[in-house]
Design a protein around this motif. Structure first.
Motif, PDB file in Angstrom:
ATOM      1  N   LEU A  52     -12.883  -4.761  -1.149  1.00  0.00           N
ATOM      2  CA  LEU A  52     -12.041  -4.355  -2.274  1.00  0.00           C
ATOM      3  C   LEU A  52     -12.235  -2.906  -2.701  1.00  0.00           C
ATOM      4  N   GLY A  53     -13.191  -2.196  -2.109  1.00  0.00           N
ATOM      5  CA  GLY A  53     -13.461  -0.827  -2.531  1.00  0.00           C
ATOM      6  C   GLY A  53     -12.288   0.123  -2.376  1.00  0.00           C
ATOM      7  N   PRO A  54     -11.699   0.264  -1.175  1.00  0.00           N
ATOM      8  CA  PRO A  54     -10.551   1.182  -1.035  1.00  0.00           C
ATOM      9  C   PRO A  54      -9.366   0.818  -1.925  1.00  0.00           C
ATOM     10  N   SER A  55      -9.081  -0.471  -2.065  1.00  0.00           N
ATOM     11  CA  SER A  55      -7.969  -0.885  -2.930  1.00  0.00           C
ATOM     12  C   SER A  55      -8.247  -0.539  -4.383  1.00  0.00           C
ATOM     13  N   VAL A  77       0.836  -1.205   0.000  1.00  0.00           N
ATOM     14  CA  VAL A  77       0.000   0.000   0.000  1.00  0.00           C
ATOM     15  C   VAL A  77       0.867   1.249   0.000  1.00  0.00           C
ATOM     16  N   ARG A  78       1.949   1.234   0.792  1.00  0.00           N
ATOM     17  CA  ARG A  78       2.850   2.383   0.824  1.00  0.00           C
ATOM     18  C   ARG A  78       3.488   2.613  -0.552  1.00  0.00           C
ATOM     19  N   GLN A  79       3.846   1.528  -1.248  1.00  0.00           N
ATOM     20  CA  GLN A  79       4.429   1.663  -2.581  1.00  0.00           C
ATOM     21  C   GLN A  79       3.407   2.210  -3.585  1.00  0.00           C
ATOM     22  N   LYS A  80       2.160   1.794  -3.450  1.00  0.00           N
ATOM     23  CA  LYS A  80       1.115   2.322  -4.339  1.00  0.00           C
ATOM     24  C   LYS A  80       0.887   3.807  -4.108  1.00  0.00           C
ATOM     25  N   SER A 102       3.587   9.675   1.840  1.00  0.00           N
ATOM     26  CA  SER A 102       3.575  10.053   3.250  1.00  0.00           C
ATOM     27  C   SER A 102       2.990   8.907   4.070  1.00  0.00           C
ATOM     28  N   ALA A 103       3.465   8.805   5.319  1.00  0.00           N
ATOM     29  CA  ALA A 103       2.956   7.762   6.209  1.00  0.00           C
ATOM     30  C   ALA A 103       1.527   8.032   6.636  1.00  0.00           C
ATOM     31  N   ASP A 104       1.129   9.299   6.711  1.00  0.00           N
ATOM     32  CA  ASP A 104      -0.242   9.624   7.098  1.00  0.00           C
ATOM     33  C   ASP A 104      -1.250   9.114   6.075  1.00  0.00           C
ATOM     34  N   ALA A 105      -0.879   9.130   4.799  1.00  0.00           N
ATOM     35  CA  ALA A 105      -1.786   8.635   3.764  1.00  0.00           C
ATOM     36  C   ALA A 105      -2.039   7.132   3.934  1.00  0.00           C
ATOM     37  N   VAL A 106      -1.005   6.386   4.287  1.00  0.00           N
ATOM     38  CA  VAL A 106      -1.173   4.946   4.518  1.00  0.00           C
ATOM     39  C   VAL A 106      -2.057   4.697   5.729  1.00  0.00           C
ATOM     40  N   ASP A 107      -1.850   5.458   6.793  1.00  0.00           N
ATOM     41  CA  ASP A 107      -2.690   5.299   7.991  1.00  0.00           C
ATOM     42  C   ASP A 107      -4.148   5.622   7.686  1.00  0.00           C
ATOM     43  N   ARG A 108      -4.381   6.692   6.929  1.00  0.00           N
ATOM     44  CA  ARG A 108      -5.761   7.023   6.562  1.00  0.00           C
ATOM     45  C   ARG A 108      -6.391   5.934   5.703  1.00  0.00           C
ATOM     46  N   PHE A 109      -5.591   5.334   4.834  1.00  0.00           N
ATOM     47  CA  PHE A 109      -6.120   4.262   3.985  1.00  0.00           C
ATOM     48  C   PHE A 109      -6.524   3.049   4.822  1.00  0.00           C
ATOM     49  N   LEU A 110      -5.690   2.667   5.785  1.00  0.00           N
ATOM     50  CA  LEU A 110      -6.027   1.525   6.635  1.00  0.00           C
ATOM     51  C   LEU A 110      -7.267   1.806   7.475  1.00  0.00           C
ATOM     52  N   ALA A 111      -7.373   3.029   8.010  1.00  0.00           N
ATOM     53  CA  ALA A 111      -8.575   3.391   8.761  1.00  0.00           C
ATOM     54  C   ALA A 111      -9.814   3.375   7.868  1.00  0.00           C
ATOM     55  N   THR A 112      -9.666   3.849   6.638  1.00  0.00           N
ATOM     56  CA  THR A 112     -10.797   3.833   5.707  1.00  0.00           C
ATOM     57  C   THR A 112     -11.211   2.410   5.367  1.00  0.00           C
ATOM     58  N   ILE A 139     -10.122   1.938  -5.479  1.00  0.00           N
ATOM     59  CA  ILE A 139      -9.988   3.391  -5.623  1.00  0.00           C
ATOM     60  C   ILE A 139      -8.521   3.792  -5.697  1.00  0.00           C
ATOM     61  N   LEU A 140      -7.681   3.182  -4.846  1.00  0.00           N
ATOM     62  CA  LEU A 140      -6.249   3.498  -4.860  1.00  0.00           C
ATOM     63  C   LEU A 140      -5.611   3.062  -6.175  1.00  0.00           C
ATOM     64  N   ASN A 141      -5.963   1.872  -6.664  1.00  0.00           N
ATOM     65  CA  ASN A 141      -5.415   1.408  -7.945  1.00  0.00           C
ATOM     66  C   ASN A 141      -5.840   2.321  -9.087  1.00  0.00           C
ATOM     67  N   ARG A 142      -7.067   2.818  -9.014  1.00  0.00           N
ATOM     68  CA  ARG A 142      -7.533   3.740 -10.052  1.00  0.00           C
ATOM     69  C   ARG A 142      -6.738   5.039 -10.037  1.00  0.00           C
ATOM     70  N   ARG A 143      -6.444   5.541  -8.866  1.00  0.00           N
ATOM     71  CA  ARG A 143      -5.642   6.761  -8.761  1.00  0.00           C
ATOM     72  C   ARG A 143      -4.238   6.542  -9.321  1.00  0.00           C
ATOM     73  N   VAL A 144      -3.656   5.379  -9.047  1.00  0.00           N
ATOM     74  CA  VAL A 144      -2.324   5.067  -9.576  1.00  0.00           C
ATOM     75  C   VAL A 144      -2.362   5.004 -11.102  1.00  0.00           C
ATOM     76  N   GLU A 145      -3.377   4.367 -11.660  1.00  0.00           N
ATOM     77  CA  GLU A 145      -3.484   4.261 -13.117  1.00  0.00           C
ATOM     78  C   GLU A 145      -3.674   5.629 -13.767  1.00  0.00           C
TER      79      GLU A 145
END
Length: 309
Positions: free
Chosen positions: A148-151, A90-93, A101-111, A153-159
């Motif tokens: 699978l929703g948050p993942s 997740v951090r690599q994505k 940033s580490a805060d973005a990963v923490d927010r993703f896990l909470a989400t 969304i994150l994959n879509r942002r990366v693409e």
């Protein structure tokens, strides 16, 4: 006279109760206002130590007292129930998405935890409200979306970001080639290009220039750029520049060749997307357009056949 006395006594009782309630409300409001004034005054005092722990905690904003601890608990819960190595992926994505940033990963896990909890609640609701096959279909879709929703969304942002890097690279290389051929050095030409063409790729080039100015070598900074982008076109550009530095080839000639190649690749990507369009249109045509068309065309004929027989 007796009725008048009773009425007067009742009125006095009502007035007394109202006055008592008014006094209680006034006392509570005065105390709350006094505490608010005290807290606002204490916030203005720099370095003032509050003896009462509760008052000290109340000096902090609501976000630090409630939202931040709740987000930390959700993040810890998400880290506990995720498989080994998932947080690193997740951090690599997020690095590929432009948010290292580490805060973005923490927010993703909470989400993720919130999405899963909402999916469980919705599944319980569908289990009670629906019947038959529709119930299990709705529960399956809700649980799939919660997991699978948050993942997704994150994959879509990366693409999307990688697509922006691909389509912007030829234009940046053209301007970079013109600047180098005009007599500027590679760093100076790249700095001018970053200022002229805003976007995610320019941000990455700006970060690379910052690393070079901080003392890193050009090769290490460009390898770090390629690792952050994870785009084949950027990787080809970085390798070409590194080989030109190694073998002493003219950077202007290499940049012009790379610009022509990237422009051809961008055209090929557009043609590939155009060729995929008929195949993608086939699915809604088969499942949405053709059934309605068959009903309109064959419906009257089927009704006439049914009446005849």
């Amino acid at each position: 006279m007796l009725i008048a006395d009773v009425t007067g006594s009742g009125m006095l009782a009502v007035v007394g109760i109202g006055a008592a309630i008014g006094l209680v409300v006034f006392a509570i409001a005065s105390q709350a206002e006094e505490r608010s004034v005290v807290r606002s005054s204490l916030r203005q005092l720099d370095g003032y130590e509050v003896e009462n722990v509760r008052d000290q905690e109340l000096l902090n904003p609501l976000r630090e007292r409630a939202l931040v601890p709740a987000a930390q608990r959700l993040t810890e819960l998400g880290r506990r129930f995720t498989p080994t190595g998932y947080v690193d992926k997740v951090r690599q994505k997020f690095v590929y998405a432009g948010e290292p940033s580490a805060d973005a990963v923490d927010r993703f896990l909470a989400t993720q935890v919130l999405f899963f909890a909402a999916a469980v609640v919705a599944s319980i609701f569908f289990l009670v409200a629906l019947d038959g096959l529709l119930r299990w279909a709705a529960i399956g879709l809700v649980l799939l979306g919660g997991v699978l929703g948050p993942s997704a969304i994150l994959n879509r942002r990366v693409e999307e970001r990688q697509h922006q890097l691909r389509i912007k690279l030829p234009d940046i290389l053209d301007l970079l080639t013109i600047s180098v051929e005009a007599g500027l050095g590679f760093e100076q030409a790249l700095d001018r290009t970053v200022a002229a063409v805003p976007g995610p790729l320019s941000d990455e080039f700006g970060r690379m220039l910052g690393e070079v100015r901080a003392g890193s070598s050009r090769a290490d900074a460009m390898r770090a750029l390629e690792a952050r982008c994870n785009v084949p076109e950027v990787r080809s550009f970085v390798l070409a520049i590194l080989q030109a530095d190694t073998f002493g080839v003219s950077i202007g000639r290499v940049l012009r060749a790379q610009a022509d190649e990237m422009r051809v690749k961008r055209r090929q990507i557009a043609q590939e997307q155009a060729q995929k369009a008929p195949v993608k249109m086939l699915i809604p045509m088969v499942f949405c357009i053709f059934p309605a068309l068959f009903v309109i065309v064959l419906g009257p004929a089927m009704i006439n056949i049914y009446k005849q027989f």
